[in-house]
Design a protein around this motif. Sequence first.
Motif, PDB file in Angstrom:
ATOM      1  N   HIS A  41       0.837  -1.201   0.000  1.00  0.00           N
ATOM      2  CA  HIS A  41       0.000   0.000   0.000  1.00  0.00           C
ATOM      3  C   HIS A  41       0.875   1.255   0.000  1.00  0.00           C
ATOM      4  N   VAL A  42       1.934   1.246   0.803  1.00  0.00           N
ATOM      5  CA  VAL A  42       2.841   2.389   0.865  1.00  0.00           C
ATOM      6  C   VAL A  42       3.484   2.639  -0.497  1.00  0.00           C
ATOM      7  N   LYS A  43       3.981   1.574  -1.124  1.00  0.00           N
ATOM      8  CA  LYS A  43       4.653   1.724  -2.410  1.00  0.00           C
ATOM      9  C   LYS A  43       3.680   2.138  -3.513  1.00  0.00           C
ATOM     10  N   MET A  44       2.465   1.588  -3.500  1.00  0.00           N
ATOM     11  CA  MET A  44       1.500   1.964  -4.527  1.00  0.00           C
ATOM     12  C   MET A  44       1.093   3.421  -4.385  1.00  0.00           C
ATOM     13  N   ALA A  45       0.954   3.891  -3.132  1.00  0.00           N
ATOM     14  CA  ALA A  45       0.637   5.304  -2.913  1.00  0.00           C
ATOM     15  C   ALA A  45       1.771   6.190  -3.415  1.00  0.00           C
ATOM     16  N   ALA A  46       3.010   5.767  -3.174  1.00  0.00           N
ATOM     17  CA  ALA A  46       4.163   6.539  -3.647  1.00  0.00           C
ATOM     18  C   ALA A  46       4.221   6.565  -5.174  1.00  0.00           C
ATOM     19  N   ILE A  47       3.910   5.435  -5.803  1.00  0.00           N
ATOM     20  CA  ILE A  47       3.919   5.369  -7.272  1.00  0.00           C
ATOM     21  C   ILE A  47       2.831   6.259  -7.857  1.00  0.00           C
ATOM     22  N   ARG A  48       1.631   6.232  -7.249  1.00  0.00           N
ATOM     23  CA  ARG A  48       0.544   7.093  -7.733  1.00  0.00           C
ATOM     24  C   ARG A  48       0.909   8.568  -7.594  1.00  0.00           C
ATOM     25  N   GLU A  49       1.537   8.930  -6.470  1.00  0.00           N
ATOM     26  CA  GLU A  49       1.944  10.320  -6.260  1.00  0.00           C
ATOM     27  C   GLU A  49       3.011  10.735  -7.271  1.00  0.00           C
ATOM     28  N   GLU A  50       3.926   9.836  -7.541  1.00  0.00           N
ATOM     29  CA  GLU A  50       4.978  10.133  -8.515  1.00  0.00           C
ATOM     30  C   GLU A  50       4.385  10.347  -9.906  1.00  0.00           C
ATOM     31  N   ARG A  51       3.418   9.517 -10.268  1.00  0.00           N
ATOM     32  CA  ARG A  51       2.769   9.666 -11.578  1.00  0.00           C
ATOM     33  C   ARG A  51       1.999  10.985 -11.645  1.00  0.00           C
ATOM     34  N   ARG A  52       1.335  11.336 -10.544  1.00  0.00           N
ATOM     35  CA  ARG A  52       0.571  12.595 -10.523  1.00  0.00           C
ATOM     36  C   ARG A  52       1.490  13.790 -10.732  1.00  0.00           C
ATOM     37  N   LEU A  53       2.613  13.787 -10.009  1.00  0.00           N
ATOM     38  CA  LEU A  53       3.550  14.889 -10.144  1.00  0.00           C
ATOM     39  C   LEU A  53       4.150  14.947 -11.544  1.00  0.00           C
ATOM     40  N   ARG A  54       4.408  13.783 -12.113  1.00  0.00           N
ATOM     41  CA  ARG A  54       4.977  13.744 -13.453  1.00  0.00           C
ATOM     42  C   ARG A  54       4.000  14.318 -14.477  1.00  0.00           C
ATOM     43  N   LEU A  55       2.715  13.970 -14.328  1.00  0.00           N
ATOM     44  CA  LEU A  55       1.705  14.503 -15.243  1.00  0.00           C
ATOM     45  C   LEU A  55       1.571  16.005 -15.085  1.00  0.00           C
ATOM     46  N   GLU A  56       1.599  16.477 -13.842  1.00  0.00           N
ATOM     47  CA  GLU A  56       1.498  17.915 -13.610  1.00  0.00           C
ATOM     48  C   GLU A  56       2.670  18.661 -14.235  1.00  0.00           C
ATOM     49  N   ASN A  57       3.852  18.102 -14.121  1.00  0.00           N
ATOM     50  CA  ASN A  57       5.040  18.761 -14.669  1.00  0.00           C
ATOM     51  C   ASN A  57       5.055  18.753 -16.193  1.00  0.00           C
ATOM     52  N   ASP A  58       4.349  17.794 -16.778  1.00  0.00           N
ATOM     53  CA  ASP A  58       4.308  17.733 -18.239  1.00  0.00           C
ATOM     54  C   ASP A  58       3.327  18.736 -18.831  1.00  0.00           C
ATOM     55  N   LEU A  59       2.407  19.278 -18.031  1.00  0.00           N
ATOM     56  CA  LEU A  59       1.430  20.250 -18.516  1.00  0.00           C
ATOM     57  C   LEU A  59       2.124  21.573 -18.817  1.00  0.00           C
ATOM     58  N   PRO A  60       1.668  22.290 -19.866  1.00  0.00           N
ATOM     59  CA  PRO A  60       2.269  23.608 -20.155  1.00  0.00           C
ATOM     60  C   PRO A  60       1.962  24.585 -19.031  1.00  0.00           C
ATOM     61  N   TYR A  61       2.896  25.445 -18.766  1.00  0.00           N
ATOM     62  CA  TYR A  61       2.747  26.405 -17.678  1.00  0.00           C
ATOM     63  C   TYR A  61       2.251  27.738 -18.237  1.00  0.00           C
ATOM     64  N   TRP A  62       1.120  28.174 -17.718  1.00  0.00           N
ATOM     65  CA  TRP A  62       0.554  29.439 -18.169  1.00  0.00           C
ATOM     66  C   TRP A  62       0.633  30.430 -17.014  1.00  0.00           C
ATOM     67  N   PRO A  63       1.577  31.374 -17.049  1.00  0.00           N
ATOM     68  CA  PRO A  63       1.686  32.312 -15.927  1.00  0.00           C
ATOM     69  C   PRO A  63       0.474  33.235 -15.868  1.00  0.00           C
ATOM     70  N   PRO A  64       0.060  33.572 -14.665  1.00  0.00           N
ATOM     71  CA  PRO A  64      -1.102  34.477 -14.557  1.00  0.00           C
ATOM     72  C   PRO A  64      -0.782  35.858 -15.119  1.00  0.00           C
ATOM     73  N   GLU A  65      -1.825  36.491 -15.645  1.00  0.00           N
ATOM     74  CA  GLU A  65      -1.640  37.833 -16.206  1.00  0.00           C
ATOM     75  C   GLU A  65      -1.337  38.837 -15.089  1.00  0.00           C
ATOM     76  N   SER A  66      -0.406  39.708 -15.336  1.00  0.00           N
ATOM     77  CA  SER A  66      -0.086  40.742 -14.340  1.00  0.00           C
ATOM     78  C   SER A  66      -1.115  41.843 -14.391  1.00  0.00           C
ATOM     79  N   LYS A  67      -1.470  42.301 -13.244  1.00  0.00           N
ATOM     80  CA  LYS A  67      -2.488  43.359 -13.190  1.00  0.00           C
ATOM     81  C   LYS A  67      -1.814  44.711 -13.001  1.00  0.00           C
TER      82      LYS A  67
END
Length: 495
Positions: free
Chosen positions: A469-495
Amino acid sequence: MALSFNSLKERTASTGNLPFSIVFWIALYTPFEEFILRWLPSSVGVLLRFVPELILYGLVAQVCGSKLLRREPLKKTPIDLLVLIFFVATAISIVINDSSLKGSLINLRTIWRYLSVFYLVVNIDISRDDLKKLLDGLKIVMIAQGVIGSLQYFLPASFNQAFFAPRSFEIGSYKASSNAAEAGGLKVGATAGTFSDPAILSAFLLIGLILFFASTHAQNAHLLPSLSELRNMGVLLFGLFATKKRAALVLGILIPIVTLYVYRKGRKLLHIGWFYGALALISVLAITAISSGGSSFAGVDEREQSVELSTYFLQLFSSDYWAHSSETARGWFMTTIVHAIFSTHSWFGFGPDAWHTLQAIEDTLTSGTDIDKLKRDADVFDDGFWFAFMAYFGIVGTAVYGFILKRLYDAGRWLARVATEPEYKALGATFGTLVIITVLYTFAERIFRLRAFSFYFWLLAGLVVNICHVKMAAIREERRLRLENDLPYWPPESK
Protein backbone atom coordinates in the motif's frame (compact mmCIF):
# COMPACT_ATOMS: atom_id res chain seq x y z
CA MET A 1 24.08 -8.86 15.44
CA ALA A 2 24.93 -5.24 16.05
CA LEU A 3 21.45 -4.34 17.25
CA SER A 4 20.92 -5.25 20.91
CA PHE A 5 17.67 -5.89 22.73
CA ASN A 6 18.12 -2.68 24.76
CA SER A 7 18.45 -0.51 21.67
CA LEU A 8 15.47 -2.28 20.12
CA LYS A 9 13.44 -1.51 23.25
CA GLU A 10 14.40 2.16 23.26
CA ARG A 11 13.77 2.69 19.58
CA THR A 12 10.45 0.84 19.62
CA ALA A 13 9.17 2.77 22.62
CA SER A 14 10.03 6.05 20.88
CA THR A 15 7.67 5.37 17.98
CA GLY A 16 4.56 5.87 20.06
CA ASN A 17 2.83 3.23 17.93
CA LEU A 18 1.35 0.99 20.62
CA PRO A 19 -0.17 -1.71 18.34
CA PHE A 20 3.13 -2.07 16.49
CA SER A 21 5.08 -2.20 19.77
CA ILE A 22 2.84 -4.98 21.08
CA VAL A 23 3.16 -7.01 17.87
CA PHE A 24 6.92 -6.41 17.97
CA TRP A 25 7.36 -7.80 21.47
CA ILE A 26 5.02 -10.73 20.87
CA ALA A 27 7.19 -11.57 17.84
CA LEU A 28 10.28 -11.62 20.06
CA TYR A 29 8.53 -13.49 22.90
CA THR A 30 6.89 -16.29 20.91
CA PRO A 31 10.03 -18.40 20.24
CA PHE A 32 10.77 -18.53 23.98
CA GLU A 33 7.17 -18.93 25.19
CA GLU A 34 7.32 -22.66 25.96
CA PHE A 35 10.63 -22.29 27.79
CA ILE A 36 9.30 -19.43 29.93
CA LEU A 37 6.02 -21.18 30.73
CA ARG A 38 7.74 -24.40 31.84
CA TRP A 39 9.09 -22.62 34.94
CA LEU A 40 5.69 -21.30 36.00
CA PRO A 41 2.98 -23.17 37.94
CA SER A 42 0.99 -25.38 35.58
CA SER A 43 -2.30 -23.49 36.00
CA VAL A 44 -0.61 -20.15 35.33
CA GLY A 45 1.21 -21.54 32.30
CA VAL A 46 -2.03 -22.82 30.77
CA LEU A 47 -3.67 -19.41 31.10
CA LEU A 48 -0.67 -17.45 29.80
CA ARG A 49 -0.49 -19.72 26.75
CA PHE A 50 -3.59 -18.00 25.36
CA VAL A 51 -2.74 -14.43 26.38
CA PRO A 52 -0.81 -13.37 23.22
CA GLU A 53 -3.56 -14.70 20.97
CA LEU A 54 -6.27 -12.92 22.97
CA ILE A 55 -4.25 -9.69 22.95
CA LEU A 56 -4.00 -9.87 19.16
CA TYR A 57 -7.76 -10.42 18.83
CA GLY A 58 -8.35 -7.39 21.03
CA LEU A 59 -5.87 -5.27 19.09
CA VAL A 60 -7.37 -6.03 15.70
CA ALA A 61 -10.84 -5.25 17.06
CA GLN A 62 -9.58 -1.97 18.54
CA VAL A 63 -7.62 -0.86 15.47
CA CYS A 64 -10.31 -1.76 12.93
CA GLY A 65 -13.13 -0.50 15.19
CA SER A 66 -11.38 2.85 15.69
CA LYS A 67 -10.96 3.26 11.95
CA LEU A 68 -14.61 2.56 11.31
CA LEU A 69 -15.72 4.99 14.04
CA ARG A 70 -13.57 7.68 12.41
CA ARG A 71 -15.20 6.71 9.09
CA GLU A 72 -11.85 5.69 7.68
CA PRO A 73 -11.95 2.72 5.28
CA LEU A 74 -10.04 -0.41 6.20
CA LYS A 75 -7.18 -1.16 3.85
CA LYS A 76 -8.08 -3.64 1.16
CA THR A 77 -6.00 -6.76 0.76
CA PRO A 78 -5.67 -9.11 -2.22
CA ILE A 79 -7.26 -11.97 -0.28
CA ASP A 80 -10.39 -10.39 1.27
CA LEU A 81 -12.86 -11.92 -1.17
CA LEU A 82 -11.04 -15.26 -1.22
CA VAL A 83 -11.12 -15.52 2.58
CA LEU A 84 -14.86 -14.87 2.51
CA ILE A 85 -15.35 -17.51 -0.20
CA PHE A 86 -13.29 -20.02 1.80
CA PHE A 87 -15.43 -19.62 4.90
CA VAL A 88 -18.64 -19.80 2.86
CA ALA A 89 -17.38 -23.05 1.29
CA THR A 90 -16.47 -24.32 4.77
CA ALA A 91 -19.96 -23.49 6.07
CA ILE A 92 -21.44 -25.45 3.16
CA SER A 93 -19.15 -28.38 4.03
CA ILE A 94 -20.25 -28.30 7.67
CA VAL A 95 -23.93 -28.29 6.71
CA ILE A 96 -23.88 -30.98 4.01
CA ASN A 97 -21.67 -33.28 6.11
CA ASP A 98 -23.49 -32.59 9.38
CA SER A 99 -20.13 -31.96 11.04
CA SER A 100 -19.86 -31.09 14.70
CA LEU A 101 -19.82 -27.32 15.03
CA LYS A 102 -17.52 -27.46 18.06
CA GLY A 103 -15.02 -29.78 16.36
CA SER A 104 -15.16 -27.71 13.19
CA LEU A 105 -14.45 -24.44 15.01
CA ILE A 106 -11.55 -26.01 16.92
CA ASN A 107 -9.98 -27.21 13.67
CA LEU A 108 -10.55 -23.88 11.93
CA ARG A 109 -8.99 -22.00 14.84
CA THR A 110 -5.77 -24.00 14.72
CA ILE A 111 -5.33 -23.16 11.04
CA TRP A 112 -6.59 -19.56 10.96
CA ARG A 113 -5.85 -18.28 14.48
CA TYR A 114 -3.29 -15.71 13.32
CA LEU A 115 -5.33 -14.24 10.49
CA SER A 116 -5.93 -11.57 13.15
CA VAL A 117 -2.22 -10.64 12.96
CA PHE A 118 -2.53 -10.20 9.21
CA TYR A 119 -5.43 -7.73 9.35
CA LEU A 120 -3.95 -5.95 12.37
CA VAL A 121 -0.58 -5.35 10.68
CA VAL A 122 -2.21 -4.31 7.40
CA ASN A 123 -4.24 -1.59 9.13
CA ILE A 124 -1.58 0.09 11.29
CA ASP A 125 1.03 2.60 10.23
CA ILE A 126 4.47 1.03 9.85
CA SER A 127 7.39 3.22 8.91
CA ARG A 128 10.51 2.02 7.18
CA ASP A 129 12.37 2.36 10.48
CA ASP A 130 9.69 0.26 12.22
CA LEU A 131 10.10 -2.46 9.63
CA LYS A 132 13.87 -2.42 9.99
CA LYS A 133 13.60 -2.78 13.77
CA LEU A 134 11.22 -5.70 13.43
CA LEU A 135 13.35 -7.55 10.87
CA ASP A 136 16.48 -6.96 12.98
CA GLY A 137 14.66 -8.26 16.06
CA LEU A 138 13.56 -11.38 14.20
CA LYS A 139 17.12 -12.02 13.08
CA ILE A 140 18.30 -11.84 16.70
CA VAL A 141 15.82 -14.45 17.98
CA MET A 142 16.38 -16.65 14.92
CA ILE A 143 20.13 -16.73 15.54
CA ALA A 144 19.44 -17.43 19.22
CA GLN A 145 17.28 -20.43 18.32
CA GLY A 146 19.89 -21.67 15.85
CA VAL A 147 22.59 -21.48 18.54
CA ILE A 148 20.41 -23.20 21.16
CA GLY A 149 19.39 -25.96 18.73
CA SER A 150 23.02 -26.49 17.69
CA LEU A 151 24.23 -26.67 21.30
CA GLN A 152 21.49 -29.13 22.18
CA TYR A 153 22.86 -31.53 19.59
CA PHE A 154 26.07 -31.89 21.61
CA LEU A 155 24.41 -31.90 25.04
CA PRO A 156 23.10 -35.07 26.71
CA ALA A 157 19.55 -35.80 25.60
CA SER A 158 18.61 -36.31 29.24
CA PHE A 159 19.73 -32.73 30.01
CA ASN A 160 17.80 -31.32 27.06
CA GLN A 161 14.69 -33.16 28.22
CA ALA A 162 15.06 -31.95 31.81
CA PHE A 163 15.99 -28.32 31.07
CA PHE A 164 14.36 -27.36 27.75
CA ALA A 165 11.35 -29.62 27.22
CA PRO A 166 8.01 -27.93 28.00
CA ARG A 167 6.07 -29.20 30.98
CA SER A 168 2.97 -31.29 30.46
CA PHE A 169 -0.34 -29.50 30.75
CA GLU A 170 -4.00 -30.35 30.51
CA ILE A 171 -6.87 -28.37 28.99
CA GLY A 172 -10.23 -30.11 29.32
CA SER A 173 -9.83 -33.55 27.79
CA TYR A 174 -6.63 -32.58 25.98
CA LYS A 175 -3.33 -33.58 27.58
CA ALA A 176 0.12 -32.58 26.38
CA SER A 177 3.23 -34.30 27.65
CA SER A 178 6.79 -32.99 27.56
CA ASN A 179 8.18 -36.50 27.32
CA ALA A 180 7.30 -36.96 23.67
CA ALA A 181 10.64 -38.53 22.81
CA GLU A 182 10.11 -41.40 25.21
CA ALA A 183 6.56 -41.79 23.93
CA GLY A 184 7.84 -42.11 20.38
CA GLY A 185 6.50 -38.75 19.25
CA LEU A 186 9.97 -37.30 18.59
CA LYS A 187 12.95 -38.77 16.81
CA VAL A 188 15.60 -39.70 19.35
CA GLY A 189 18.33 -37.07 19.47
CA ALA A 190 16.33 -34.42 17.58
CA THR A 191 16.64 -30.91 19.01
CA ALA A 192 13.83 -28.40 19.42
CA GLY A 193 15.49 -25.22 20.72
CA THR A 194 13.08 -23.60 23.17
CA PHE A 195 10.07 -24.80 21.17
CA SER A 196 7.96 -27.80 22.06
CA ASP A 197 8.81 -29.85 18.98
CA PRO A 198 11.62 -30.17 16.39
CA ALA A 199 9.07 -29.54 13.63
CA ILE A 200 8.43 -26.05 15.00
CA LEU A 201 12.13 -25.28 15.27
CA SER A 202 12.74 -26.51 11.73
CA ALA A 203 9.96 -24.30 10.34
CA PHE A 204 11.21 -21.30 12.32
CA LEU A 205 14.80 -21.77 11.15
CA LEU A 206 13.62 -22.05 7.55
CA ILE A 207 12.07 -18.59 7.93
CA GLY A 208 15.38 -17.42 9.39
CA LEU A 209 17.44 -18.79 6.51
CA ILE A 210 15.10 -17.16 4.00
CA LEU A 211 15.23 -13.80 5.79
CA PHE A 212 19.03 -13.77 6.04
CA PHE A 213 19.52 -14.85 2.44
CA ALA A 214 16.93 -12.40 1.08
CA SER A 215 18.53 -9.57 3.07
CA THR A 216 21.95 -10.47 1.65
CA HIS A 217 20.72 -10.11 -1.92
CA ALA A 218 18.43 -7.11 -1.37
CA GLN A 219 21.14 -4.92 -2.85
CA ASN A 220 22.65 -5.80 -6.22
CA ALA A 221 26.10 -4.93 -4.89
CA HIS A 222 26.16 -8.17 -2.91
CA LEU A 223 27.11 -11.14 -5.08
CA LEU A 224 28.21 -13.48 -2.31
CA PRO A 225 27.34 -13.37 1.40
CA SER A 226 29.88 -11.77 3.72
CA LEU A 227 31.69 -13.88 6.32
CA SER A 228 29.35 -12.70 9.08
CA GLU A 229 26.32 -13.54 6.95
CA LEU A 230 27.76 -16.96 6.13
CA ARG A 231 28.37 -17.53 9.83
CA ASN A 232 24.77 -16.67 10.69
CA MET A 233 23.32 -18.84 7.93
CA GLY A 234 25.69 -21.66 8.88
CA VAL A 235 24.38 -21.59 12.47
CA LEU A 236 20.80 -21.72 11.21
CA LEU A 237 21.59 -24.54 8.78
CA PHE A 238 23.28 -26.64 11.46
CA GLY A 239 20.38 -26.00 13.82
CA LEU A 240 18.07 -27.17 11.04
CA PHE A 241 20.16 -30.31 10.58
CA ALA A 242 19.98 -31.00 14.33
CA THR A 243 16.16 -31.13 14.22
CA LYS A 244 16.44 -34.32 12.13
CA LYS A 245 13.74 -33.03 9.80
CA ARG A 246 14.82 -34.35 6.42
CA ALA A 247 12.32 -32.44 4.32
CA ALA A 248 13.22 -29.19 6.09
CA LEU A 249 16.94 -29.73 5.47
CA VAL A 250 16.37 -30.36 1.75
CA LEU A 251 14.23 -27.22 1.53
CA GLY A 252 16.88 -25.28 3.42
CA ILE A 253 19.43 -26.17 0.75
CA LEU A 254 16.96 -25.08 -1.98
CA ILE A 255 16.38 -21.64 -0.43
CA PRO A 256 19.12 -19.83 -2.44
CA ILE A 257 17.64 -21.06 -5.72
CA VAL A 258 14.08 -20.10 -4.78
CA THR A 259 15.06 -16.68 -3.39
CA LEU A 260 17.02 -15.72 -6.48
CA TYR A 261 14.06 -16.86 -8.59
CA VAL A 262 11.77 -14.56 -6.59
CA TYR A 263 14.28 -11.74 -7.10
CA ARG A 264 14.36 -12.61 -10.82
CA LYS A 265 18.13 -13.00 -10.65
CA GLY A 266 18.50 -16.15 -12.72
CA ARG A 267 21.80 -15.01 -14.23
CA LYS A 268 23.13 -14.29 -10.76
CA LEU A 269 22.29 -17.84 -9.75
CA LEU A 270 24.29 -19.17 -12.71
CA HIS A 271 27.26 -17.00 -11.74
CA ILE A 272 27.36 -18.22 -8.13
CA GLY A 273 26.02 -21.73 -8.69
CA TRP A 274 29.49 -23.11 -8.06
CA PHE A 275 29.52 -21.46 -4.63
CA TYR A 276 26.23 -22.93 -3.44
CA GLY A 277 27.08 -26.29 -5.00
CA ALA A 278 30.29 -26.35 -2.97
CA LEU A 279 28.38 -25.27 0.13
CA ALA A 280 25.89 -28.13 -0.35
CA LEU A 281 28.76 -30.61 -0.78
CA ILE A 282 30.44 -29.35 2.39
CA SER A 283 27.12 -29.71 4.24
CA VAL A 284 26.77 -33.34 3.12
CA LEU A 285 30.35 -34.11 4.15
CA ALA A 286 29.82 -32.40 7.52
CA ILE A 287 26.67 -34.45 8.15
CA THR A 288 28.54 -37.65 7.33
CA ALA A 289 31.51 -36.73 9.53
CA ILE A 290 29.42 -35.64 12.50
CA SER A 291 27.12 -38.63 12.37
CA SER A 292 29.92 -41.18 11.91
CA GLY A 293 31.81 -39.68 14.85
CA GLY A 294 28.71 -39.06 16.94
CA SER A 295 29.43 -41.80 19.46
CA SER A 296 32.39 -39.83 20.78
CA PHE A 297 30.19 -37.06 22.11
CA ALA A 298 28.93 -37.24 25.66
CA GLY A 299 25.64 -35.82 24.46
CA VAL A 300 24.60 -38.90 22.51
CA ASP A 301 23.53 -41.00 25.47
CA GLU A 302 20.35 -41.89 23.58
CA ARG A 303 21.32 -40.88 20.05
CA GLU A 304 22.95 -44.19 19.14
CA GLN A 305 19.49 -45.79 19.48
CA SER A 306 18.38 -43.93 16.36
CA VAL A 307 19.39 -44.43 12.73
CA GLU A 308 22.92 -43.17 11.99
CA LEU A 309 22.44 -39.63 10.69
CA SER A 310 24.08 -39.85 7.29
CA THR A 311 22.00 -42.95 6.56
CA TYR A 312 18.94 -41.26 8.04
CA PHE A 313 19.08 -38.30 5.64
CA LEU A 314 20.13 -40.37 2.63
CA GLN A 315 17.06 -42.57 3.13
CA LEU A 316 15.17 -39.89 1.20
CA PHE A 317 16.83 -41.23 -1.95
CA SER A 318 16.06 -44.86 -1.18
CA SER A 319 13.34 -46.75 -3.07
CA ASP A 320 12.67 -48.80 0.08
CA TYR A 321 11.90 -45.61 2.00
CA TRP A 322 9.30 -44.48 -0.54
CA ALA A 323 7.83 -47.97 -0.79
CA HIS A 324 7.44 -48.04 3.00
CA SER A 325 5.87 -44.57 2.97
CA SER A 326 3.34 -45.49 0.30
CA GLU A 327 2.31 -48.62 2.21
CA THR A 328 2.30 -47.56 5.85
CA ALA A 329 2.91 -43.81 6.35
CA ARG A 330 2.08 -40.47 4.68
CA GLY A 331 1.84 -42.02 1.22
CA TRP A 332 -0.87 -44.44 2.35
CA PHE A 333 -2.97 -41.65 3.84
CA MET A 334 -2.54 -39.53 0.72
CA THR A 335 -3.83 -42.22 -1.62
CA THR A 336 -6.59 -43.19 0.82
CA ILE A 337 -7.83 -39.59 1.10
CA VAL A 338 -7.82 -39.05 -2.67
CA HIS A 339 -9.72 -42.31 -3.19
CA ALA A 340 -12.29 -41.36 -0.52
CA ILE A 341 -12.94 -37.93 -2.02
CA PHE A 342 -13.33 -39.09 -5.61
CA SER A 343 -15.32 -42.20 -4.75
CA THR A 344 -17.86 -40.16 -2.77
CA HIS A 345 -17.72 -37.02 -4.98
CA SER A 346 -17.21 -34.95 -1.83
CA TRP A 347 -16.01 -31.79 -3.57
CA PHE A 348 -16.51 -29.81 -0.34
CA GLY A 349 -14.68 -32.43 1.72
CA PHE A 350 -15.97 -34.30 4.74
CA GLY A 351 -16.14 -31.27 7.02
CA PRO A 352 -13.58 -29.54 9.28
CA ASP A 353 -14.34 -31.76 12.28
CA ALA A 354 -11.40 -34.18 12.45
CA TRP A 355 -13.32 -37.06 14.05
CA HIS A 356 -16.15 -36.83 11.51
CA THR A 357 -13.65 -36.77 8.62
CA LEU A 358 -11.89 -39.92 9.83
CA GLN A 359 -15.27 -41.66 10.18
CA ALA A 360 -16.25 -40.66 6.65
CA ILE A 361 -12.97 -41.98 5.24
CA GLU A 362 -13.37 -45.22 7.22
CA ASP A 363 -16.76 -45.74 5.55
CA THR A 364 -15.05 -45.80 2.14
CA LEU A 365 -12.63 -48.59 3.15
CA THR A 366 -13.49 -52.21 2.48
CA SER A 367 -10.39 -53.92 3.83
CA GLY A 368 -10.23 -54.69 7.53
CA THR A 369 -6.46 -54.19 7.41
CA ASP A 370 -6.93 -50.68 6.01
CA ILE A 371 -9.54 -49.84 8.66
CA ASP A 372 -7.21 -51.01 11.41
CA LYS A 373 -4.36 -48.98 9.89
CA LEU A 374 -6.53 -45.85 9.76
CA LYS A 375 -7.44 -46.17 13.43
CA ARG A 376 -3.94 -47.12 14.56
CA ASP A 377 -2.12 -44.35 12.70
CA ALA A 378 -4.73 -41.59 12.95
CA ASP A 379 -2.22 -39.37 14.76
CA VAL A 380 -0.18 -39.00 11.54
CA PHE A 381 -3.25 -38.22 9.42
CA ASP A 382 -2.29 -34.52 9.26
CA ASP A 383 1.37 -35.08 8.37
CA GLY A 384 0.76 -34.90 4.63
CA PHE A 385 -1.22 -31.79 5.41
CA TRP A 386 -2.34 -30.76 1.93
CA PHE A 387 -4.18 -34.07 1.62
CA ALA A 388 -5.63 -33.79 5.12
CA PHE A 389 -6.66 -30.23 4.19
CA MET A 390 -8.40 -31.63 1.12
CA ALA A 391 -10.23 -34.15 3.29
CA TYR A 392 -11.47 -31.40 5.62
CA PHE A 393 -12.34 -28.70 3.09
CA GLY A 394 -12.55 -30.56 -0.19
CA ILE A 395 -11.13 -29.70 -3.58
CA VAL A 396 -13.12 -26.45 -3.51
CA GLY A 397 -11.73 -25.24 -0.18
CA THR A 398 -8.18 -26.35 -1.01
CA ALA A 399 -8.28 -24.57 -4.38
CA VAL A 400 -9.50 -21.35 -2.74
CA TYR A 401 -6.74 -21.59 -0.12
CA GLY A 402 -4.23 -22.15 -2.91
CA PHE A 403 -5.43 -18.95 -4.60
CA ILE A 404 -5.01 -17.11 -1.29
CA LEU A 405 -1.38 -18.19 -1.13
CA LYS A 406 -0.90 -17.30 -4.80
CA ARG A 407 -2.24 -13.76 -4.29
CA LEU A 408 0.02 -13.26 -1.27
CA TYR A 409 2.99 -14.61 -3.22
CA ASP A 410 2.28 -12.18 -6.05
CA ALA A 411 2.26 -9.30 -3.55
CA GLY A 412 5.62 -10.36 -2.13
CA ARG A 413 7.25 -10.78 -5.52
CA TRP A 414 5.86 -7.45 -6.74
CA LEU A 415 7.33 -5.70 -3.70
CA ALA A 416 10.72 -7.36 -4.24
CA ARG A 417 10.67 -6.19 -7.87
CA VAL A 418 9.52 -2.56 -7.57
CA ALA A 419 10.99 -1.52 -4.21
CA THR A 420 14.31 0.30 -4.12
CA GLU A 421 14.62 0.31 -0.32
CA PRO A 422 16.66 -2.70 0.93
CA GLU A 423 14.23 -3.42 3.79
CA TYR A 424 11.25 -3.49 1.45
CA LYS A 425 13.02 -5.63 -1.14
CA ALA A 426 14.19 -8.07 1.54
CA LEU A 427 10.67 -8.29 2.99
CA GLY A 428 9.08 -8.99 -0.40
CA ALA A 429 11.66 -11.62 -1.36
CA THR A 430 11.51 -13.21 2.08
CA PHE A 431 7.78 -13.69 1.93
CA GLY A 432 7.70 -14.74 -1.72
CA THR A 433 10.30 -17.42 -0.99
CA LEU A 434 8.49 -18.40 2.21
CA VAL A 435 5.25 -19.08 0.34
CA ILE A 436 7.00 -21.47 -2.07
CA ILE A 437 8.89 -23.25 0.72
CA THR A 438 5.71 -23.45 2.80
CA VAL A 439 3.70 -25.03 -0.01
CA LEU A 440 6.40 -27.68 -0.43
CA TYR A 441 6.90 -28.32 3.30
CA THR A 442 3.16 -28.69 3.84
CA PHE A 443 3.29 -31.96 1.90
CA ALA A 444 5.44 -33.38 4.73
CA GLU A 445 4.39 -31.42 7.82
CA ARG A 446 1.22 -29.98 9.40
CA ILE A 447 2.89 -26.63 9.18
CA PHE A 448 -0.15 -24.34 9.37
CA ARG A 449 -1.06 -25.91 12.72
CA LEU A 450 2.29 -24.93 14.25
CA ARG A 451 1.59 -21.81 16.30
CA ALA A 452 5.07 -20.34 16.07
CA PHE A 453 5.19 -20.79 12.30
CA SER A 454 1.64 -19.61 11.63
CA PHE A 455 2.20 -16.40 13.59
CA TYR A 456 5.28 -15.40 11.57
CA PHE A 457 3.74 -16.43 8.26
CA TRP A 458 0.74 -14.14 8.72
CA LEU A 459 2.86 -11.41 10.30
CA LEU A 460 5.11 -11.29 7.23
CA ALA A 461 2.06 -11.47 4.94
CA GLY A 462 0.52 -8.46 6.71
CA LEU A 463 3.79 -6.53 6.51
CA VAL A 464 4.03 -7.21 2.77
CA VAL A 465 0.49 -6.01 2.06
CA ASN A 466 0.99 -2.96 4.29
CA ILE A 467 4.20 -1.94 2.50
CA CYS A 468 2.60 -2.66 -0.88
CA HIS A 469 0.00 0.00 0.00
CA VAL A 470 2.84 2.39 0.87
CA LYS A 471 4.65 1.72 -2.41
CA MET A 472 1.50 1.96 -4.53
CA ALA A 473 0.64 5.30 -2.91
CA ALA A 474 4.16 6.54 -3.65
CA ILE A 475 3.92 5.37 -7.27
CA ARG A 476 0.54 7.09 -7.73
CA GLU A 477 1.94 10.32 -6.26
CA GLU A 478 4.98 10.13 -8.52
CA ARG A 479 2.77 9.67 -11.58
CA ARG A 480 0.57 12.60 -10.52
CA LEU A 481 3.55 14.89 -10.14
CA ARG A 482 4.98 13.74 -13.45
CA LEU A 483 1.70 14.50 -15.24
CA GLU A 484 1.50 17.92 -13.61
CA ASN A 485 5.04 18.76 -14.67
CA ASP A 486 4.31 17.73 -18.24
CA LEU A 487 1.43 20.25 -18.52
CA PRO A 488 2.27 23.61 -20.16
CA TYR A 489 2.75 26.41 -17.68
CA TRP A 490 0.55 29.44 -18.17
CA PRO A 491 1.69 32.31 -15.93
CA PRO A 492 -1.10 34.48 -14.56
CA GLU A 493 -1.64 37.83 -16.21
CA SER A 494 -0.09 40.74 -14.34
CA LYS A 495 -2.49 43.36 -13.19
